[in-house]
Design a protein around this motif. Structure first.
Motif, PDB file in Angstrom:
ATOM      1  N   ASP B 174       5.891  48.796  25.653  1.00 46.46           N
ATOM      2  CA  ASP B 174       6.144  47.875  24.485  1.00 46.46           C
ATOM      3  C   ASP B 174       7.753  46.880  24.791  1.00 46.46           C
ATOM      4  O   ASP B 174       8.471  47.472  24.724  1.00 46.46           O
ATOM      5  N   ARG B 175       7.498  45.737  24.883  1.00 47.04           N
ATOM      6  CA  ARG B 175       8.670  44.758  24.768  1.00 47.04           C
ATOM      7  C   ARG B 175       9.853  45.591  24.136  1.00 47.04           C
ATOM      8  O   ARG B 175      10.604  45.420  24.689  1.00 47.04           O
ATOM      9  N   TYR B 176       9.487  45.146  22.715  1.00 48.03           N
ATOM     10  CA  TYR B 176      10.231  45.891  22.075  1.00 48.03           C
ATOM     11  C   TYR B 176      10.672  47.033  21.581  1.00 48.03           C
ATOM     12  O   TYR B 176      11.417  47.643  21.813  1.00 48.03           O
ATOM     13  N   ASN B 177       9.702  47.507  22.036  1.00 56.43           N
ATOM     14  CA  ASN B 177       9.322  49.353  21.117  1.00 56.43           C
ATOM     15  C   ASN B 177       9.075  50.223  22.755  1.00 56.43           C
ATOM     16  O   ASN B 177       8.988  50.877  22.281  1.00 56.43           O
ATOM     17  N   GLY B 178       9.908  49.624  23.759  1.00 53.17           N
ATOM     18  CA  GLY B 178       9.666  50.407  25.085  1.00 53.17           C
ATOM     19  C   GLY B 178      11.115  51.213  25.571  1.00 53.17           C
ATOM     20  O   GLY B 178      11.405  51.338  26.632  1.00 53.17           O
ATOM     21  N   MET B 179      12.035  50.248  24.653  1.00 54.99           N
ATOM     22  CA  MET B 179      13.811  50.539  26.053  1.00 54.99           C
ATOM     23  C   MET B 179      14.585  51.141  25.450  1.00 54.99           C
ATOM     24  O   MET B 179      13.562  52.081  23.671  1.00 54.99           O
ATOM     25  N   SER B 180      14.637  52.446  25.701  1.00 49.83           N
ATOM     26  CA  SER B 180      16.064  53.254  25.759  1.00 49.83           C
ATOM     27  C   SER B 180      17.428  53.114  25.999  1.00 49.83           C
ATOM     28  O   SER B 180      17.378  52.255  27.484  1.00 49.83           O
ATOM     29  N   THR B 181      17.997  54.070  25.689  1.00 52.36           N
ATOM     30  CA  THR B 181      19.701  53.695  26.617  1.00 52.36           C
ATOM     31  C   THR B 181      19.373  55.064  27.151  1.00 52.36           C
ATOM     32  O   THR B 181      19.438  56.050  25.798  1.00 52.36           O
ATOM     33  N   ILE B 182      20.197  55.536  28.074  1.00 49.29           N
ATOM     34  CA  ILE B 182      20.204  56.882  28.784  1.00 49.29           C
ATOM     35  C   ILE B 182      21.590  57.096  29.736  1.00 49.29           C
ATOM     36  O   ILE B 182      21.805  55.980  30.063  1.00 49.29           O
ATOM     37  N   LEU B 183      22.372  57.898  28.886  1.00 50.33           N
ATOM     38  CA  LEU B 183      23.780  57.779  29.868  1.00 50.33           C
ATOM     39  C   LEU B 183      23.071  59.189  31.753  1.00 50.33           C
ATOM     40  O   LEU B 183      23.344  59.584  31.507  1.00 50.33           O
ATOM     41  N   VAL B 184      24.318  58.161  32.052  1.00 47.74           N
ATOM     42  CA  VAL B 184      24.360  58.746  33.346  1.00 47.74           C
ATOM     43  C   VAL B 184      25.454  59.191  34.140  1.00 47.74           C
ATOM     44  O   VAL B 184      26.295  58.230  34.459  1.00 47.74           O
ATOM     45  N   LEU B 222      19.656  61.845  26.346  1.00 47.98           N
ATOM     46  CA  LEU B 222      19.316  59.960  25.890  1.00 47.98           C
ATOM     47  C   LEU B 222      19.902  59.213  24.311  1.00 47.98           C
ATOM     48  O   LEU B 222      20.285  60.475  23.778  1.00 47.98           O
ATOM     49  N   ILE B 223      19.899  58.486  24.411  1.00 48.56           N
ATOM     50  CA  ILE B 223      21.085  58.272  23.204  1.00 48.56           C
ATOM     51  C   ILE B 223      20.571  57.105  22.486  1.00 48.56           C
ATOM     52  O   ILE B 223      20.341  56.272  23.021  1.00 48.56           O
ATOM     53  N   GLY B 224      20.881  57.491  21.013  1.00 45.08           N
ATOM     54  CA  GLY B 224      19.866  56.884  20.602  1.00 45.08           C
ATOM     55  C   GLY B 224      18.954  57.333  20.208  1.00 45.08           C
ATOM     56  O   GLY B 224      18.427  58.417  20.640  1.00 45.08           O
ATOM     57  N   ARG B 225      17.753  55.968  19.403  1.00 39.88           N
ATOM     58  CA  ARG B 225      16.218  56.734  19.373  1.00 39.88           C
ATOM     59  C   ARG B 225      15.215  56.251  20.361  1.00 39.88           C
ATOM     60  O   ARG B 225      15.176  55.257  21.053  1.00 39.88           O
ATOM     61  N   LEU B 226      14.147  57.281  20.823  1.00 40.88           N
ATOM     62  CA  LEU B 226      13.832  56.549  22.471  1.00 40.88           C
ATOM     63  C   LEU B 226      13.034  55.860  21.495  1.00 40.88           C
ATOM     64  O   LEU B 226      12.504  55.240  20.700  1.00 40.88           O
ATOM     65  N   ASN B 227      12.461  54.555  22.850  1.00 46.22           N
ATOM     66  CA  ASN B 227      11.895  53.363  22.682  1.00 46.22           C
ATOM     67  C   ASN B 227      12.740  52.195  21.476  1.00 46.22           C
ATOM     68  O   ASN B 227      11.818  51.307  21.300  1.00 46.22           O
ATOM     69  N   LYS B 228      13.644  53.005  20.943  1.00 46.20           N
ATOM     70  CA  LYS B 228      13.501  52.199  20.020  1.00 46.20           C
ATOM     71  C   LYS B 228      15.749  51.153  20.708  1.00 46.20           C
ATOM     72  O   LYS B 228      15.801  50.467  19.667  1.00 46.20           O
ATOM     73  N   GLY B 229      15.736  51.371  22.273  1.00 43.05           N
ATOM     74  CA  GLY B 229      16.798  50.755  22.435  1.00 43.05           C
ATOM     75  C   GLY B 229      17.449  49.664  21.538  1.00 43.05           C
ATOM     76  O   GLY B 229      18.340  49.039  21.815  1.00 43.05           O
ATOM     77  N   PHE B 230      16.175  48.174  21.971  1.00 42.42           N
ATOM     78  CA  PHE B 230      16.596  47.240  21.964  1.00 42.42           C
ATOM     79  C   PHE B 230      17.280  47.038  20.406  1.00 42.42           C
ATOM     80  O   PHE B 230      17.829  46.145  20.221  1.00 42.42           O
ATOM     81  N   TYR B 231      16.684  47.365  19.420  1.00 47.42           N
ATOM     82  CA  TYR B 231      16.499  47.436  17.746  1.00 47.42           C
ATOM     83  C   TYR B 231      17.983  48.427  17.337  1.00 47.42           C
ATOM     84  O   TYR B 231      19.253  47.080  17.427  1.00 47.42           O
TER      85      TYR B 231
END
Lengths: 265, 388
Positions: B174-184, B222-231
């Protein structure tokens, strides 16, 4: 009190007299007075060295550092900066009656505050202010208090209840040993003033800060400010600067010699 | 409404000037020429408790105000925008977690990352994803208790210097509901440093390509909510953009101060050029615009402090401050004349650094679209309306 101070039996009660000066010296060419409006105030550079010295001595020997400054309302910031550097309390002498004071009236007012505060073993000040540069204040304070004074200090050590001071003279250094109480005026660059941390700034605002008016000092108007000043300034003029381009000719050695000669004069 | 700085803030400005004069200014031209940075500044700023003052005490910070943080950023940027950008990466990501992280994220990561030494980096951009941030194609797929990352990021600041990277990536289609932020974290197998890019702005910063090939990191990264990274990113931008904008104000101030000094010293036709009306007009415009930009930024920060929505106000501040920096640094070179384009004077560097500010953290164009969208109160997601 540190272990060191217990061994020496010294608890230094130090007063530091400081002055706020304009960051930039500008002269009104019509009224022949210094322009202060709109120019940021900063701690007089060698007064900052005096604060650094006081805090270093306190850290080594124990004791208490009191900052004293006379000036207009905005000087408060300068005193808080000094507190952030490690001083313990500040006295801000502020009253319209003090305006226009010459060095004698200023020293007299500062001495009245010093006497009100109690006894100090050590009174420190900068050699001179960068705006007026009279070098009067330190010696006048010592004279009013009737205590020893050592000027042009570039180094200082407290040992066995005595102070050993290294003085910077024209062409040489001189080391003197004096007993407390003593007034010492310090030279700019004698130490590297510390830069307070962010936390120090906000902690400084919690320290004791006293504002004293002419009434708090029990003085009369004719003793202070312009009316209490024997010196009347008629004009302040900036030194004239002339830009002149001179091309040096000759061999490299001749040019270097000529340049050295110009720099010497 | 009080527009004056407190005594503490005035002292803060003074000590920053002292600090920068001693530790940053003498090295600035060298950073720029050699494309290097003196990372020991981070430790020195940390010693002065000047890094990330907005981080609360419970996470190892000092709990300072947003305005104090802005003052620090402006003063550092006045001397070196590069130094501001690099050092901000010591607290941006901990601050991000504070804003959009889960409670577990906060406990696990903030104090660990915000230790006065670790340098972070944030990577959103890819070859085909810039302003259109939702088009990222770097993927992370969960395999057991690990994320497996594949893809290539671009324009990654602090490349090879960062201790950890926050990667904006795709965790669902999903374009907007498929982004997340991950720490490496650095040295994680599967993450390699690619080509370093040359640029005219912030030349001391390493910037370039970061490549992921079956890079495995723990699920807890995983930082923040899964798949809600865009918001989450939109929320974060409301504040982070302001600290980028205040950097532009710092650049412009450096340019103005240099111009005033030059105009007072440079003699033409028998008098300082600062006596000529056309030069004075430029100085007046520069000073006015700098103050206006700063006030726009402070307004948005004040709204943030009060818990009010300030997307529009942030975008206005970012748009105005950065374009102002571009105009101001142009004028600074104009005032300096031929000297302005030489590397003997700092104004050419201010001009080059100002150029990135209208692009980084959201271009001027996207700021305008968001402002307009907020004005017309579009119910559609901002970027959708922008791209329609």
């Amino acid at each position: 009190m540190t272990q060191h101070s217990i061994n020496l039996g010294i608890m230094l009660n130090i007063a530091v007299c400081i002055k706020e000066i304009p960051e930039e010296i500008r002269v009104n060419k019509k009224t022949y007075t210094l322009i202060r409006e709109g120019i940021k105030g900063v701690i007089n550079p060698c007064d900052k060295n005096a604060i650094e010295l006081s805090v270093t001595l306190k850290e080594k020997h124990g004791g208490k550092v009191t900052l004293i400054s006379m000036g207009p309302q905005n000087v408060e910031k300068t005193l808080i900066h000094g507190l952030a550097m490690g001083a313990d309390q500040a006295v801000f002498i502020c009253d319209k009656a003090f305006a226009g004071a010459d060095t004698l009236a200023t020293a007299f007012t500062l001495v009245t505050a010093i006497k009100k505060l109690g006894h100090f073993q050590l009174i420190l000040c900068g050699k001179a202010s960068a705006d007026s540069g009279t070098q009067h204040i330190g010696p006048q304070i010592a004279n009013f208090l009737g205590i020893t004074q050592v000027t042009y200090a570039v180094g200082l050590a407290v040992e066995n209840n005595k102070v050993r001071v290294k003085r910077q003279l024209m062409d040489e250094y001189e080391t003197v040993e004096v007993e407390f109480p003593v007034l010492i005026s310090v030279v700019k660059g004698m130490n590297e003033p510390r830069i307070p941390s962010y936390v120090d700034i906000y902690e400084a605002s919690k320290k004791d800060f006293f504002r004293w008016s002419i009434n708090d000092l029990g003085l009369k108007e004719d003793q202070v400010g312009l009316t209490g000043s024997p010196t009347k300034i008629s004009k302040i003029l900036p030194p004239e600067t002339i830009r002149q381009c001179k091309m040096l000719q000759g061999t490299l050695e001749e040019i270097c010699n000529d340049l050295a000669q110009i720099l010497k004069t | 409404m009080d527009f004056s700085y407190t005594n503490e803030q005035e002292i803060l400005k003074d000590i920053l000037r002292e600090f920068c004069d001693k530790e940053i200014t003498p090295k600035v031209a060298e950073y720029d020429r050699k494309r290097e940075f003196d990372y020991s500044i981070i430790e020195k700023l940390h010693k002065q408790k000047l890094l990330g003052v907005v981080i609360p005490k419970e996470y190892g910070g000092v709990g300072g105000s947003l305005i104090d943080q802005a003052i620090i950023c402006e003063e550092i940027a006045r001397n070196s925008f590069t130094a501001m950008v690099v050092t901000n990466f010591t607290w941006y990501m901990p601050y991000e977690i504070l804003r959009v992280g889960t409670e577990e994220n906060k406990k696990r990561w903030i104090s660990y990352l915000f230790d006065g030494k670790k340098l972070g980096a944030h990577s959103g951009t890819e070859a085909d994803a810039g302003t259109d941030a939702a088009s990222v194609r770097t993927w992370a797929k969960l395999e057991g208790d690990e994320w497996v990352i594949n893809g290539t990021k671009w324009f990654v600041s602090n490349l090879g210097k960062a201790d950890y990277y926050f990667i904006s990536l795709r965790t669902a289609e999903d374009r907007y509901n498929g982004m997340s932020t991950i720490l490496v974290e650095k040295n994680t197998p599967g993450m390699t440093i690619g080509r370093r890019v040359e640029h005219i702005s912030v030349r001391g910063i390493n910037n370039g390509e970061l490549i992921f090939e079956n890079c495995r990191v723990p699920k807890e990264n995983l930082i923040g909510r899964l798949n809600k990274g865009f918001y989450d990113m939109l929320v974060l931008y409301d504040v982070i953009r302001l600290f980028f904008a205040i950097g532009a104000v710092g650049i412009a101030r450096g340019a103005l101060e240099s111009s005033i000094k030059f105009a007072q010293e440079r003699q033409q036709f028998g008098k300082p050029i600062g006596d000529f009306q056309l030069i004075r007009a430029m100085i007046a415009d520069m000073a006015t615009e700098i103050d206006a930009a700063r006030l726009l930024i402070y307004r948005a920060l004040d709204m943030e402090r009060k818990g009010l929505k300030h997307t529009k106000e942030t975008c206005m501040a970012k748009l105005y401050a950065t374009e102002m920096a571009d105009r101001t640094t142009y004028k600074a070179i104009q005032i300096h004349g031929g000297y302005g384009v030489t590397t003997d004077f700092p104004v050419e560097r201010y001009w080059r650094d100002a150029r990135i500010t209208t692009i980084g953290e959201g271009t001027s164009e996207i700021q305008r679209l968001i402002i307009a969208s907020e004005i017309f109160k579009s119910e559609k997601i901002v970027l959708d309306s922008a791209l329609d």
